[in-house]
Design a protein around this motif. Structure first.
Motif, PDB file in Angstrom:
ATOM      1  N   GLU A 159       0.820  -1.205   0.000  1.00  0.00           N
ATOM      2  CA  GLU A 159       0.000   0.000   0.000  1.00  0.00           C
ATOM      3  C   GLU A 159       0.860   1.263   0.000  1.00  0.00           C
ATOM      4  N   TYR A 160       2.099   1.111   0.354  1.00  0.00           N
ATOM      5  CA  TYR A 160       2.954   2.295   0.501  1.00  0.00           C
ATOM      6  C   TYR A 160       4.319   1.979  -0.086  1.00  0.00           C
ATOM      7  N   TYR A 161       4.768   2.783  -1.002  1.00  0.00           N
ATOM      8  CA  TYR A 161       6.098   2.651  -1.588  1.00  0.00           C
ATOM      9  C   TYR A 161       6.850   3.965  -1.419  1.00  0.00           C
ATOM     10  N   GLN A 162       8.123   3.857  -1.107  1.00  0.00           N
ATOM     11  CA  GLN A 162       8.949   5.057  -1.018  1.00  0.00           C
ATOM     12  C   GLN A 162      10.245   4.783  -1.789  1.00  0.00           C
ATOM     13  N   TYR A 163      10.473   5.547  -2.845  1.00  0.00           N
ATOM     14  CA  TYR A 163      11.677   5.419  -3.657  1.00  0.00           C
ATOM     15  C   TYR A 163      12.718   6.408  -3.136  1.00  0.00           C
ATOM     16  N   ILE A 164      13.901   5.902  -2.869  1.00  0.00           N
ATOM     17  CA  ILE A 164      14.931   6.699  -2.213  1.00  0.00           C
ATOM     18  C   ILE A 164      16.126   6.843  -3.146  1.00  0.00           C
ATOM     19  N   ASP A 165      16.533   8.068  -3.370  1.00  0.00           N
ATOM     20  CA  ASP A 165      17.697   8.358  -4.198  1.00  0.00           C
ATOM     21  C   ASP A 165      18.621   9.298  -3.426  1.00  0.00           C
ATOM     22  N   LYS A 166      19.839   8.842  -3.201  1.00  0.00           N
ATOM     23  CA  LYS A 166      20.801   9.661  -2.464  1.00  0.00           C
ATOM     24  C   LYS A 166      22.019   9.924  -3.347  1.00  0.00           C
TER      25      LYS A 166
ATOM     26  N   THR B  49      30.235  14.067   0.935  1.00  0.00           N
ATOM     27  CA  THR B  49      29.102  14.743   1.564  1.00  0.00           C
ATOM     28  C   THR B  49      27.817  14.384   0.844  1.00  0.00           C
ATOM     29  N   LEU B  50      26.738  14.266   1.609  1.00  0.00           N
ATOM     30  CA  LEU B  50      25.427  13.993   1.044  1.00  0.00           C
ATOM     31  C   LEU B  50      24.880  15.286   0.448  1.00  0.00           C
ATOM     32  N   GLU B  51      24.781  15.327  -0.880  1.00  0.00           N
ATOM     33  CA  GLU B  51      24.357  16.543  -1.565  1.00  0.00           C
ATOM     34  C   GLU B  51      22.840  16.618  -1.700  1.00  0.00           C
ATOM     35  N   TYR B  52      22.217  15.509  -2.130  1.00  0.00           N
ATOM     36  CA  TYR B  52      20.772  15.463  -2.293  1.00  0.00           C
ATOM     37  C   TYR B  52      20.231  14.173  -1.696  1.00  0.00           C
ATOM     38  N   ASP B  53      19.093  14.292  -1.033  1.00  0.00           N
ATOM     39  CA  ASP B  53      18.423  13.155  -0.413  1.00  0.00           C
ATOM     40  C   ASP B  53      16.981  13.195  -0.907  1.00  0.00           C
ATOM     41  N   LEU B  54      16.674  12.428  -1.940  1.00  0.00           N
ATOM     42  CA  LEU B  54      15.389  12.539  -2.613  1.00  0.00           C
ATOM     43  C   LEU B  54      14.476  11.370  -2.244  1.00  0.00           C
ATOM     44  N   TYR B  55      13.187  11.681  -2.052  1.00  0.00           N
ATOM     45  CA  TYR B  55      12.197  10.663  -1.739  1.00  0.00           C
ATOM     46  C   TYR B  55      10.987  10.872  -2.643  1.00  0.00           C
TER      47      TYR B  55
ATOM     48  N   SER C 183      15.830  16.639   0.237  1.00  0.00           N
ATOM     49  CA  SER C 183      16.566  17.106   1.425  1.00  0.00           C
ATOM     50  C   SER C 183      15.616  17.697   2.466  1.00  0.00           C
ATOM     51  N   SER C 184      14.634  16.882   2.836  1.00  0.00           N
ATOM     52  CA  SER C 184      13.668  17.212   3.895  1.00  0.00           C
ATOM     53  C   SER C 184      12.737  18.360   3.529  1.00  0.00           C
ATOM     54  N   LYS C 185      12.676  18.721   2.259  1.00  0.00           N
ATOM     55  CA  LYS C 185      11.801  19.803   1.833  1.00  0.00           C
ATOM     56  C   LYS C 185      10.917  19.285   0.707  1.00  0.00           C
ATOM     57  N   LYS C 186       9.604  19.497   0.867  1.00  0.00           N
ATOM     58  CA  LYS C 186       8.691  19.058  -0.170  1.00  0.00           C
ATOM     59  C   LYS C 186       8.868  19.898  -1.428  1.00  0.00           C
ATOM     60  N   VAL C 187       8.882  19.208  -2.572  1.00  0.00           N
ATOM     61  CA  VAL C 187       9.050  19.885  -3.856  1.00  0.00           C
ATOM     62  C   VAL C 187       7.967  19.391  -4.803  1.00  0.00           C
ATOM     63  N   THR C 188       7.825  20.088  -5.899  1.00  0.00           N
ATOM     64  CA  THR C 188       6.867  19.661  -6.909  1.00  0.00           C
ATOM     65  C   THR C 188       7.436  18.493  -7.706  1.00  0.00           C
ATOM     66  N   GLU C 189       6.568  17.830  -8.449  1.00  0.00           N
ATOM     67  CA  GLU C 189       7.014  16.720  -9.276  1.00  0.00           C
ATOM     68  C   GLU C 189       8.030  17.189 -10.304  1.00  0.00           C
ATOM     69  N   GLY C 190       7.802  18.380 -10.877  1.00  0.00           N
ATOM     70  CA  GLY C 190       8.729  18.915 -11.860  1.00  0.00           C
ATOM     71  C   GLY C 190      10.091  19.195 -11.271  1.00  0.00           C
ATOM     72  N   GLU C 191      10.130  19.783 -10.074  1.00  0.00           N
ATOM     73  CA  GLU C 191      11.406  20.059  -9.419  1.00  0.00           C
ATOM     74  C   GLU C 191      12.137  18.762  -9.085  1.00  0.00           C
ATOM     75  N   PHE C 192      11.369  17.771  -8.686  1.00  0.00           N
ATOM     76  CA  PHE C 192      11.956  16.482  -8.344  1.00  0.00           C
ATOM     77  C   PHE C 192      12.601  15.843  -9.580  1.00  0.00           C
ATOM     78  N   LYS C 193      11.881  15.827 -10.688  1.00  0.00           N
ATOM     79  CA  LYS C 193      12.405  15.219 -11.912  1.00  0.00           C
ATOM     80  C   LYS C 193      13.602  15.992 -12.449  1.00  0.00           C
TER      81      LYS C 193
END
Length: 568
Positions: free
Chosen positions: A335-342, A352-358, A382-392
């Motif tokens: 029911e719940y999926y979380q894709y993680i890209d670091k 250094t961890l530059e981007y932490d995307l979920y 990086s702990s901040k909600k972004v739009t789908e476009g910003e994420f891609k």
């Protein structure tokens, strides 16, 4: 009286004429001879025509390869003749001969040729023999009459120059073919000015005589290899050669390359090692520290990202080097999926961890009927909600770049062998391991093997460096060396030990020895049922261990045998 006067006058007149004649003679003797008004014409000596530096009539002075051909002729690399034939394709024998001459025509040290398709009567015999013993040509069949490609010619030159370091990531041409045998030679040539991405490079095209002379001239006169480079390069290569080869031992380095990590114009050695048990990726950066190679940074990346084994990639973006770890997390029966890209930025001294995307997928159900309604998506950077476009856009920043290295639980691509930093496993065995074994040196396989299955009862079997065997069947003499050694076509080393004092050890009918037998299976060889005549079970598919199958071929019931395994 009158006659006397006339006579006197005549005498006076004669005296006057005589004085006048003497005066005229004196003046003629005292005067300077006159200068001739017209000098005689002298024919000028013709100026000889300048002797051309080369005798070749088909190499014009405005040709881009003119200086290279002149250099080759003056240094005895190109022979005499009226023509040079700059557009003719070179054979492999010709390329190696030109290269050998450019290196000073060194005398090979081998007295017998391990190369099967050359003979002492061949004009290319010494060059090919020298190339083989120097590691410039690695095959036992050189094929001297075959056309030589640009990729082969440049690779031969690169090896002859000592495999100089080159950052593949800084070469457009090399990145376009990241896993070819010529990748690092091309990177070296492009970074140092021989090749350019604008002009291009066709590695599969035949190498022309003009092109080859251009390569040789550039390496001899324009490219420089400083003493500091030599020291650091040698230490880099030693680090690699001292490390285990993954395909052989099942652990160790799977990736290595020279990259300019911090953008200062100097390359560092970057290696990735695999922890075989946990699949962790260990990234190490070796840098030039005061003229010597030293470990400047190291980081272990956990295999698990979320609750799944991660995929790792090495990539470049905006001139920076990043390690990309991708995983995912799932719960509540899907029911719940979380894709993680670091994305970890690699620096000379730190990671250094530059981007932490979920990216989260959540199935939304009706609270009353529990029927599926829709899937909700949430994107975080990086702990901040972004739009789908910003994420891609953040993902595309990296995925649009060329990948330098990729690893997942099923294997890896663009590894250390692809970069040319180590020989292939097959080459490693054929060139070093098998000849050593046939000469009685078992150093590569030496060690104690634990018994995985036995119908004999020994718990372990020890193979010494000199080939002596300890343990196994009780009839085996301690420290007795194999009397017969054979390397099969699939790479299995078969050894026969004849127990001391036994009768009938040699079968005159078959011409074979009968005694204790053990077969050593290198990692990666394919199992062949015919090797066992149906007696043995297949070795396990695990390629992370070396294995010995040990057998006693005695009695009427067939052989007793044991399987021994040695973990790396």
């Amino acid at each position: 009286m009158k006659k006397q006067r006339i006579l006197s006058l005549c005498l006076a007149l004669l005296m006057l004429l005589s004085l006048a004649a003497c005066k005229g003679q004196a003046e003629e003797q005292d005067s300077t001879p006159p200068t001739a008004s017209v000098q005689p014409t002298v024919e000028p000596t013709p100026t000889p025509e300048p002797t051309p530096p080369i005798p070749f009539t088909d190499v014009p002075e405005d040709a881009p390869y003119y200086d290279a051909v002149v250099w080759a002729y003056e240094n005895g690399i190109a022979s005499d003749g009226d023509t040079f034939e700059p557009d003719s394709a070179c054979t492999r024998g010709q390329v190696m001969t030109f290269l050998w001459r450019a290196m000073g025509s060194p005398e090979p040290q081998l007295t017998e040729s391990p190369v099967t398709d050359i003979a002492p009567s061949n004009w290319f015999y010494k060059p090919v023999l020298w190339a083989y013993e120097s590691g410039i040509s690695t095959s036992s069949a050189f094929k001297p009459n075959n056309p030589c490609t640009n990729g082969e010619a440049l690779t031969f030159l690169w090896r002859a120059e000592g495999k100089p370091m080159a950052a593949v990531g800084g070469s457009v041409i090399a990145l376009a073919a990241p896993s070819q045998y010529f990748t690092r030679p091309v990177a070296w040539a492009e970074i140092n000015g021989l090749l350019s991405a604008e002009v291009g490079f066709n590695p599969s095209a035949a190498c022309l005589r003009a092109d080859l002379m251009t390569y040789l001239y550039w390496a001899a006169e324009e490219w420089t290899f400083t003493e500091e480079d030599k020291t650091v390069q040698a230490e880099y290569e030693q680090i690699i050669s001292d490390s285990q080869i993954y395909d052989v031992h099942g652990s160790g380095l799977i990736y290595a390359d020279y990259v300019d990590v911090d953008g200062d114009g100097k390359v560092e050695l970057l290696t990735v090692e695999i922890d075989e048990e946990k699949y962790n990726n260990i990234v190490t950066i070796y840098a030039d520290i005061n003229g010597h190679a030293g470990k400047s940074c190291e980081r272990t990346f956990e295999a698990l990202v979320g609750n799944r084994v991660a995929d790792f990639s090495l990539c470049k973006a905006d001139g920076q080097l990043y390690l990309f770890a991708s995983g995912w997390y799932v719960e509540r029966a899907g029911e719940y999926y979380q894709y993680i890209d670091k994305f970890y930025r690699l620096g000379k001294d730190a990671v250094t961890l530059e981007y932490d995307l979920y990216a989260e997928e959540t199935a939304v159900f009706d609270e009353g009927t529990y029927e599926y309604l829709y899937t909700a998506y949430t994107y975080t950077a990086s702990s901040k909600k972004v739009t789908e476009g910003e994420f891609k856009a953040l993902l595309e920043k990296f995925t649009d770049e060329k990948l330098l290295y990729t690893f997942d639980v099923y294997g890896f691509v663009i590894g250390i062998e692809d970069r040319g930093l180590l020989p292939s496993t097959e080459e490693y065995y054929n060139k070093w391991v098998y000849p050593a074994v046939l000469n009685g040196d078992f150093s590569f396989f030496a060690g104690t093997y634990k018994c995985g299955y036995s119908s004999i009862g020994a718990e372990s079997l020890t193979l010494n460096k000199d080939g002596t065997l300890e343990g196994g069947h009780s009839r085996t003499a301690i420290n007795q060396k194999p009397i017969s050694i054979n390397v099969t076509a699939t790479g299995v080393i078969q050894c026969v030990i004849i127990p001391i004092g036994e009768i009938g050890d040699f079968d005159a009918g078959t011409g074979e020895y009968v005694g204790e037998t053990y077969d050593i299976y290198p990692i990666g060889v394919k199992f062949n049922d015919e090797l066992y005549d149906g007696y043995f079970e297949a070795p396990p598919s695990d390629t992370g261990t070396l294995r010995i199958i040990y057998a006693h071929w005695g009695g009427t019931a067939g052989p007793n045998y044991s399987q021994y395994y040695k973990a790396p």
